[in-house]
Scaffold this active site. Structure first.
Site, PDB file in Angstrom:
ATOM      1  N   GLY A  48       0.878  -1.174   0.000  1.00  0.00           N
ATOM      2  CA  GLY A  48       0.000   0.000   0.000  1.00  0.00           C
ATOM      3  C   GLY A  48       0.906   1.212   0.000  1.00  0.00           C
ATOM      4  O   GLY A  48       1.893   1.232  -0.708  1.00  0.00           O
ATOM      5  N   GLU A  49       0.590   2.159   0.837  1.00  0.00           N
ATOM      6  CA  GLU A  49       1.429   3.351   0.943  1.00  0.00           C
ATOM      7  C   GLU A  49       1.972   3.385   2.369  1.00  0.00           C
ATOM      8  O   GLU A  49       1.226   3.601   3.321  1.00  0.00           O
ATOM      9  CB  GLU A  49       0.567   4.577   0.605  1.00  0.00           C
ATOM     10  CG  GLU A  49       1.345   5.827   0.337  1.00  0.00           C
ATOM     11  CD  GLU A  49       2.446   5.656  -0.707  1.00  0.00           C
ATOM     12  OE1 GLU A  49       2.209   5.073  -1.779  1.00  0.00           O
ATOM     13  OE2 GLU A  49       3.576   6.097  -0.418  1.00  0.00           O
ATOM     14  N   SER A  50       3.293   3.147   2.472  1.00  0.00           N
ATOM     15  CA  SER A  50       3.870   2.968   3.806  1.00  0.00           C
ATOM     16  C   SER A  50       3.714   4.204   4.689  1.00  0.00           C
ATOM     17  O   SER A  50       3.515   4.080   5.905  1.00  0.00           O
ATOM     18  CB  SER A  50       5.339   2.569   3.700  1.00  0.00           C
ATOM     19  OG  SER A  50       6.047   3.525   2.950  1.00  0.00           O
ATOM     20  N   CYS A  80       6.053  -5.446   0.293  1.00  0.00           N
ATOM     21  CA  CYS A  80       6.201  -4.115  -0.294  1.00  0.00           C
ATOM     22  C   CYS A  80       6.155  -3.005   0.771  1.00  0.00           C
ATOM     23  O   CYS A  80       7.124  -2.839   1.505  1.00  0.00           O
ATOM     24  CB  CYS A  80       5.168  -3.943  -1.395  1.00  0.00           C
ATOM     25  SG  CYS A  80       5.669  -2.756  -2.632  1.00  0.00           S
ATOM     26  N   ARG A 107      12.694   3.495  -1.011  1.00  0.00           N
ATOM     27  CA  ARG A 107      11.324   3.411  -1.527  1.00  0.00           C
ATOM     28  C   ARG A 107      11.294   3.713  -3.026  1.00  0.00           C
ATOM     29  O   ARG A 107      12.109   4.474  -3.518  1.00  0.00           O
ATOM     30  CB  ARG A 107      10.421   4.403  -0.788  1.00  0.00           C
ATOM     31  CG  ARG A 107      10.274   4.086   0.680  1.00  0.00           C
ATOM     32  CD  ARG A 107       9.430   5.141   1.370  1.00  0.00           C
ATOM     33  NE  ARG A 107       8.117   5.237   0.760  1.00  0.00           N
ATOM     34  CZ  ARG A 107       7.389   6.351   0.749  1.00  0.00           C
ATOM     35  NH1 ARG A 107       7.827   7.442   1.305  1.00  0.00           N
ATOM     36  NH2 ARG A 107       6.205   6.350   0.182  1.00  0.00           N
ATOM     37  N   ILE A 134       5.306  -3.420  -7.720  1.00  0.00           N
ATOM     38  CA  ILE A 134       4.546  -2.185  -7.966  1.00  0.00           C
ATOM     39  C   ILE A 134       5.158  -1.071  -7.123  1.00  0.00           C
ATOM     40  O   ILE A 134       5.056  -1.083  -5.892  1.00  0.00           O
ATOM     41  CB  ILE A 134       3.061  -2.361  -7.589  1.00  0.00           C
ATOM     42  CG1 ILE A 134       2.452  -3.547  -8.341  1.00  0.00           C
ATOM     43  CG2 ILE A 134       2.278  -1.078  -7.864  1.00  0.00           C
ATOM     44  CD1 ILE A 134       1.068  -3.942  -7.852  1.00  0.00           C
ATOM     45  N   ARG A 135       5.801  -0.136  -7.788  1.00  0.00           N
ATOM     46  CA  ARG A 135       6.503   0.952  -7.081  1.00  0.00           C
ATOM     47  C   ARG A 135       7.232   0.390  -5.852  1.00  0.00           C
ATOM     48  O   ARG A 135       7.080   0.860  -4.720  1.00  0.00           O
ATOM     49  CB  ARG A 135       5.525   2.062  -6.687  1.00  0.00           C
ATOM     50  CG  ARG A 135       4.693   2.571  -7.863  1.00  0.00           C
ATOM     51  CD  ARG A 135       3.919   3.824  -7.528  1.00  0.00           C
ATOM     52  NE  ARG A 135       4.843   4.939  -7.364  1.00  0.00           N
ATOM     53  CZ  ARG A 135       4.761   5.830  -6.386  1.00  0.00           C
ATOM     54  NH1 ARG A 135       3.821   5.752  -5.485  1.00  0.00           N
ATOM     55  NH2 ARG A 135       5.623   6.819  -6.304  1.00  0.00           N
ATOM     56  N   HIS A 170       4.732  -8.642  -4.644  1.00  0.00           N
ATOM     57  CA  HIS A 170       3.385  -8.950  -4.133  1.00  0.00           C
ATOM     58  C   HIS A 170       2.955 -10.377  -4.484  1.00  0.00           C
ATOM     59  O   HIS A 170       2.297 -10.577  -5.515  1.00  0.00           O
ATOM     60  CB  HIS A 170       2.359  -8.002  -4.774  1.00  0.00           C
ATOM     61  CG  HIS A 170       2.455  -6.594  -4.321  1.00  0.00           C
ATOM     62  ND1 HIS A 170       1.700  -6.089  -3.289  1.00  0.00           N
ATOM     63  CD2 HIS A 170       3.214  -5.571  -4.768  1.00  0.00           C
ATOM     64  CE1 HIS A 170       1.988  -4.818  -3.113  1.00  0.00           C
ATOM     65  NE2 HIS A 170       2.902  -4.474  -3.993  1.00  0.00           N
ATOM     66  N   GLU A 172       0.596 -11.959  -3.226  1.00  0.00           N
ATOM     67  CA  GLU A 172      -0.868 -12.047  -3.097  1.00  0.00           C
ATOM     68  C   GLU A 172      -1.585 -11.641  -4.382  1.00  0.00           C
ATOM     69  O   GLU A 172      -2.794 -11.808  -4.503  1.00  0.00           O
ATOM     70  CB  GLU A 172      -1.353 -11.210  -1.894  1.00  0.00           C
ATOM     71  CG  GLU A 172      -1.444  -9.698  -2.108  1.00  0.00           C
ATOM     72  CD  GLU A 172      -0.090  -8.989  -2.123  1.00  0.00           C
ATOM     73  OE1 GLU A 172       0.951  -9.651  -2.073  1.00  0.00           O
ATOM     74  OE2 GLU A 172      -0.100  -7.741  -2.199  1.00  0.00           O
TER      75      GLU A 172
HETATM   76  N1  GLN Z   1       5.571   2.824  -2.984  1.00  0.00           N
HETATM   77  C1  GLN Z   1       4.962   2.358  -1.779  1.00  0.00           C
HETATM   78  C2  GLN Z   1       5.618   2.952  -0.542  1.00  0.00           C
HETATM   79  O1  GLN Z   1       6.659   3.524  -0.640  1.00  0.00           O
HETATM   80  C3  GLN Z   1       5.010   0.853  -1.703  1.00  0.00           C
HETATM   81  C4  GLN Z   1       4.296   0.257  -2.890  1.00  0.00           C
HETATM   82  C5  GLN Z   1       3.548  -1.000  -2.614  1.00  0.00           C
HETATM   83  O2  GLN Z   1       3.315  -1.408  -1.464  1.00  0.00           O
HETATM   84  N2  GLN Z   1       3.087  -1.619  -3.677  1.00  0.00           N
HETATM   85  O3  GLN Z   1       5.093   2.852   0.513  1.00  0.00           O
END
Ligand code: GLN
Length: 191
Positions: A48-50, A80, A107, A134-135, A170, A172
Site C-alpha cells: 500500500g502506501e507505507s 512491499c 522506496r 509495484i513501485r 506482491h 498475493e
Molecule cells: N511505494 C509504496 C511505498 O513507498 C510501496 C508500494 C507497494 O506497497 N506496492 O510505501
C-alpha cells in the site's frame, strides 16, 4: 490457526483471499488494538502506501503493540509497503516504523520507467515464483542476521530474519500460493 492481516489501507483483501484458500487458516483483519489478541499466530503487513499506513498505525496506537509482538517472536510477513514498515533503515525522509528487520531500503526504487514489472525468479527451495513489483522498495543492504531468499537484478527481493519474512514484490497478486505457504510453515513451526 489465526492469522492477522493489517487492514488499514492497501492490498489487505488480496492477502485475505489467499489465506482463505488454506484449510485450517482463519484470517482476522486488524484495524484496532483490540484486534491484536494473544491467539494470533502470525501477522501480515500488506502493500500500500507505507507513509499512510505508518501514520494510521501511530494514530490508532497499533505501532507499539505490533513492534512488541514482533520482538517477542510473532511471525510476521511484510509485502512491499509492509517491508518498508519492518525495515530498520529507510533511505531518505521516512515515517515511523516497526524497524526490526536489519535491512536498508529505498522506496520506489525501480524508477519511473519501470514503475511496475512482473518476473519469475527462484525463491529459496520453492523454485521459480511469479513476482509482481509495484513501485517497489529496493533492499540495498542486509546484515548477517538476514537470509536472502531471492535475488532479482542483483538485489534481494525476499528476505528472512528469524520470525520476520519480507518481500518487495506482491505474492498475493498471483495465483501461486507457495510464498504464503512458506510463511504459514514459519508460523506452524513456531507453535
Ligand atoms: N511505494 C509504496 C511505498 O513507498 C510501496 C508500494 C507497494 O506497497 N506496492 O510505501
Amino acid at each position: 490457526m489465526n492469522i492477522g492481516v493489517l487492514a488499514l489501507q492497501g492490498a489487505f483483501a488480496e492477502h485475505d483471499a489467499v489465506l482463505s484458500r488454506f484449510p485450517g487458516v482463519e484470517t482476522r483483519t486488524i484495524r484496532q488494538r483490540a484486534d491484536l489478541t494473544d491467539d494470533l499466530a502470525g501477522l501480515i503487513l500488506p502493500g500500500g502506501e507505507s507513509t499512510v499506513m505508518a501514520k494510521l498505525l501511530v494514530e490508532l496506537e497499533l505501532m507499539e503493540p505490533i513492534t512488541t509482538a514482533v520482538r517477542a517472536g510473532l511471525p510476521v510477513f511484510g509485502t512491499c509497503a509492509g517491508l518498508i514498515l519492518l525495515a530498520k533503515e529507510v533511505q531518505g525522509p521516512s515515517a515511523a516504523r516497526i524497524g526490526e528487520l536489519e535491512v536498508r531500503v529505498k522506496r520506489n526504487a525501480y524508477g519511473r520507467q519501470v514503475d511496475s514489472f512482473t518476473t519469475q525468479n527462484d525463491f529459496a527451495a520453492l523454485g521459480a515464483v511469479p513476482m509482481v513489483f509495484i513501485r517497489a522498495p529496493a533492499i540495498l543492504e542486509t546484515t548477517e542476521r538476514v537470509v536472502q531468499l531471492s535475488v532479482v537484478r542483483g538485489l534481494p527481493v525476499a528476505v528472512r530474519q528469524d520470525n520476520i519474512l519480507a518481500t518487495s514484490f506482491h505474492p498475493e497478486l498471483t495465483d501461486d500460493l507457495r510464498v504464503h505457504s512458506y510463511f504459514l510453515e514459519m508460523v506452524s513451526s513456531r507453535q
